[in-house]
Design a protein around this motif. Structure first.
Motif, PDB file in Angstrom:
ATOM      1  N   LEU A 140       0.526  -0.688   0.162  1.00  0.00           N
ATOM      2  CA  LEU A 140       0.039   0.067   0.274  1.00  0.00           C
ATOM      3  C   LEU A 140       0.863   1.182   0.107  1.00  0.00           C
ATOM      4  CD1 LEU A 140      -2.937   1.176  -0.214  1.00  0.00           C
ATOM      5  CD2 LEU A 140      -2.624   1.206   2.894  1.00  0.00           C
ATOM      6  N   SER A 141       2.082   0.760   1.014  1.00  0.00           N
ATOM      7  CA  SER A 141       2.419   2.487   1.066  1.00  0.00           C
ATOM      8  C   SER A 141       2.787   2.510  -0.896  1.00  0.00           C
ATOM      9  CB  SER A 141       4.390   1.796   1.683  1.00  0.00           C
ATOM     10  OG  SER A 141       5.126   1.170   1.368  1.00  0.00           O
ATOM     11  N   GLU A 142       4.087   1.289  -1.634  1.00  0.00           N
ATOM     12  CA  GLU A 142       4.276   1.571  -3.003  1.00  0.00           C
ATOM     13  C   GLU A 142       3.388   1.909  -3.516  1.00  0.00           C
ATOM     14  OE1 GLU A 142       7.977  -1.396  -3.334  1.00  0.00           O
ATOM     15  OE2 GLU A 142       5.532  -2.222  -4.135  1.00  0.00           O
ATOM     16  N   ALA A 143       1.689   1.779  -3.398  1.00  0.00           N
ATOM     17  CA  ALA A 143       0.814   2.331  -4.456  1.00  0.00           C
ATOM     18  C   ALA A 143       0.964   3.930  -4.431  1.00  0.00           C
ATOM     19  CB  ALA A 143      -0.495   2.417  -3.997  1.00  0.00           C
ATOM     20  N   TRP A 144       1.088   4.161  -2.821  1.00  0.00           N
ATOM     21  CA  TRP A 144       0.480   5.779  -2.280  1.00  0.00           C
ATOM     22  C   TRP A 144       1.992   6.675  -2.852  1.00  0.00           C
ATOM     23  CZ3 TRP A 144      -2.989   8.443  -1.654  1.00  0.00           C
ATOM     24  CH2 TRP A 144      -3.914   9.363  -0.855  1.00  0.00           C
ATOM     25  N   PHE A 145       2.957   5.521  -2.615  1.00  0.00           N
ATOM     26  CA  PHE A 145       4.201   6.998  -2.511  1.00  0.00           C
ATOM     27  C   PHE A 145       5.575   6.485  -3.308  1.00  0.00           C
ATOM     28  CE2 PHE A 145       2.869   6.890   2.110  1.00  0.00           C
ATOM     29  CZ  PHE A 145       2.506   8.887   2.657  1.00  0.00           C
ATOM     30  N   GLY A 156       8.974   3.540 -10.237  1.00  0.00           N
ATOM     31  CA  GLY A 156       8.136   2.785  -8.960  1.00  0.00           C
ATOM     32  C   GLY A 156       7.247   4.221  -8.883  1.00  0.00           C
ATOM     33  N   HIS A 157       7.682   4.815  -9.918  1.00  0.00           N
ATOM     34  CA  HIS A 157       6.791   5.842  -9.528  1.00  0.00           C
ATOM     35  C   HIS A 157       5.259   6.237 -10.720  1.00  0.00           C
ATOM     36  CE1 HIS A 157       9.571   7.141  -6.651  1.00  0.00           C
ATOM     37  NE2 HIS A 157       8.508   7.766  -6.005  1.00  0.00           N
ATOM     38  N   LYS A 158       5.414   5.514 -11.520  1.00  0.00           N
ATOM     39  CA  LYS A 158       4.742   5.802 -12.787  1.00  0.00           C
ATOM     40  C   LYS A 158       3.487   5.161 -12.607  1.00  0.00           C
ATOM     41  CE  LYS A 158       7.853   5.243 -16.436  1.00  0.00           C
ATOM     42  NZ  LYS A 158       8.711   4.230 -17.576  1.00  0.00           N
ATOM     43  N   ALA A 159       2.595   5.181 -12.349  1.00  0.00           N
ATOM     44  CA  ALA A 159       0.235   4.402 -12.452  1.00  0.00           C
ATOM     45  C   ALA A 159       0.878   3.592 -12.849  1.00  0.00           C
ATOM     46  CB  ALA A 159      -0.158   6.040 -13.272  1.00  0.00           C
ATOM     47  N   PRO A 160       1.058   2.636 -14.019  1.00  0.00           N
ATOM     48  CA  PRO A 160       0.786   0.765 -13.913  1.00  0.00           C
ATOM     49  C   PRO A 160       1.551   0.812 -12.582  1.00  0.00           C
ATOM     50  CG  PRO A 160       1.808   2.039 -15.784  1.00  0.00           C
ATOM     51  CD  PRO A 160       1.216   3.608 -14.862  1.00  0.00           C
ATOM     52  N   ARG A 170       2.546   1.599  -9.590  1.00  0.00           N
ATOM     53  CA  ARG A 170       1.093   2.383  -8.792  1.00  0.00           C
ATOM     54  C   ARG A 170      -0.420   0.992  -8.057  1.00  0.00           C
ATOM     55  NH1 ARG A 170       1.509   8.425  -6.299  1.00  0.00           N
ATOM     56  NH2 ARG A 170       4.024   8.541  -6.341  1.00  0.00           N
ATOM     57  N   ALA A 171      -0.374   1.415  -9.319  1.00  0.00           N
ATOM     58  CA  ALA A 171      -1.697   0.341  -9.244  1.00  0.00           C
ATOM     59  C   ALA A 171      -1.109  -1.174  -9.269  1.00  0.00           C
ATOM     60  CB  ALA A 171      -2.601   0.717 -10.761  1.00  0.00           C
ATOM     61  N   LEU A 172      -0.234  -1.811  -9.367  1.00  0.00           N
ATOM     62  CA  LEU A 172      -0.086  -3.197  -9.677  1.00  0.00           C
ATOM     63  C   LEU A 172       0.186  -3.063  -7.669  1.00  0.00           C
ATOM     64  CD1 LEU A 172       0.704  -6.065 -10.731  1.00  0.00           C
ATOM     65  CD2 LEU A 172       2.971  -5.007 -10.680  1.00  0.00           C
ATOM     66  N   SER A 173       0.306  -1.976  -7.411  1.00  0.00           N
ATOM     67  CA  SER A 173       1.284  -2.308  -5.869  1.00  0.00           C
ATOM     68  C   SER A 173      -0.672  -1.976  -4.900  1.00  0.00           C
ATOM     69  CB  SER A 173       2.555  -0.915  -5.364  1.00  0.00           C
ATOM     70  OG  SER A 173       3.312  -1.692  -5.501  1.00  0.00           O
ATOM     71  N   ALA A 174      -1.397  -1.566  -5.889  1.00  0.00           N
ATOM     72  CA  ALA A 174      -2.390  -0.987  -4.705  1.00  0.00           C
ATOM     73  C   ALA A 174      -2.842  -3.127  -4.749  1.00  0.00           C
ATOM     74  CB  ALA A 174      -3.424  -0.411  -5.655  1.00  0.00           C
ATOM     75  N   ALA A 175      -3.264  -3.272  -6.451  1.00  0.00           N
ATOM     76  CA  ALA A 175      -3.483  -4.893  -7.033  1.00  0.00           C
ATOM     77  C   ALA A 175      -3.052  -5.750  -5.711  1.00  0.00           C
ATOM     78  CB  ALA A 175      -3.817  -5.043  -7.887  1.00  0.00           C
TER      79      ALA A 175
END
Length: 276
Positions: free
Chosen positions: A90-95, A102-106, A108-113
């Motif tokens: 979750l921290s990866e998805a947020w930050f 690592g800061h690209k949207a795809p 972050r979306a993968l980290s959220a999933a």
């Protein structure tokens, strides 16, 4: 003043996301993941050559742990480790994650999933540790979820799209393992030659086996959508057992089972050498 306070809060949260405590949470999560895959692999090996009736899935692994000395403690520790993994993702998805892109949207979306997935797994493990044995068979759960989805408007399409996503995830996992993409996430330069051989010897076959299981389960889910029959869906246990029904017989299941056990060992290696 308000803007300054918000910025300071975000800076503190970002530092917390990259703190030693978060690093330990991630490492504990990889260890917990390794324990589950190692046990599932060993259970699947038993199914291949001497079916003892044990389920080769997460539920079966938890039941094996619960029967060991200090089993209750091990279950709570496992759930806590998986919860740590969920928080770290979750921290990866947020930050944003470390490393290039690592800061690209795809990413972050993968980290959220991944965070949502590990949160669900941690919840089920902690429920089991608390004495709720309703985790049951992964096959039954898969069929129940599929039946509920098929009952929704456009349910066949929902299940079909989800199945395609699972197949795609399986292929992606296997390809990344074969290409050794995980090198980017490890302190490769700090490892000895033997350590590198160990990581590749477990990461490549382990990741490919894991990807094959995911993709196969996705194919069964797609068949459930096509035939509008939730009984076509299979959890990990039934998916693994289908390999034994192939022309290769139990040897194919044994190869997949060994791969899953190796993936468990690979997860331990990631916990040791992951890049912070």
């Amino acid at each position: 003043m308000t803007t300054s306070v918000i910025r300071q809060g975000r800076a503190r949260a970002r530092r917390a996301a990259r703190s030693s405590a978060m690093d330990r949470a991630a490492r504990a999560g990889f260890v917990a993941r390794g324990v589950i895959y190692l046990l599932v692999g060993l259970l699947a090996l038993q199914v291949a050559f001497q079916d003892t009736g044990n389920q080769a899935d997460r539920g079966g692994a938890l039941r094996q742990l619960s029967g060991q000395p200090f089993g209750a403690f091990l279950l709570w520790a496992l759930g806590a480790g998986l919860a740590g993994m969920a928080v770290w993702r979750l921290s990866e998805a947020w930050f944003g994650a470390s490393g290039p892109g690592g800061h690209k949207a795809p990413t972050r979306a993968l980290s959220a999933a991944r965070s949502a997935f590990y949160a669900f797994v941690a919840y089920s493990v902690l429920r089991f540790a608390a004495g709720d044995g309703s985790s049951g068979s992964s096959d039954r759960r898969s069929q129940d979820v599929t039946a509920q989805a098929l009952g929704l408007p456009g349910g066949r399409w929902i299940v079909g799209v989800a199945a395609a996503g699972v197949v795609g995830a399986g292929v992606w996992i296997a390809v990344r393992a074969a290409r050794r993409t995980y090198h980017e996430d490890l302190r490769w330069g700090a490892m000895t030659r033997n350590a590198r051989r160990l990581v590749d010897g477990t990461g490549v076959p382990g990741g490919i086996a894991r990807g094959v299981v995911f993709a196969t389960a996705g194919v069964f889910a797609f068949q459930a959508a096509r035939d509008f029959d939730p009984d076509e869906a299979k959890g990990m246990d039934d998916t693994l057992r289908t390999f034994a029904d192939s022309p290769a017989g139990p040897w194919l299941l044994a190869a997949i089972a060994l791969g899953l056990a190796l993936f468990g060992a690979f997860s331990f290696a990631v916990a040791r050498w992951r890049r912070t």
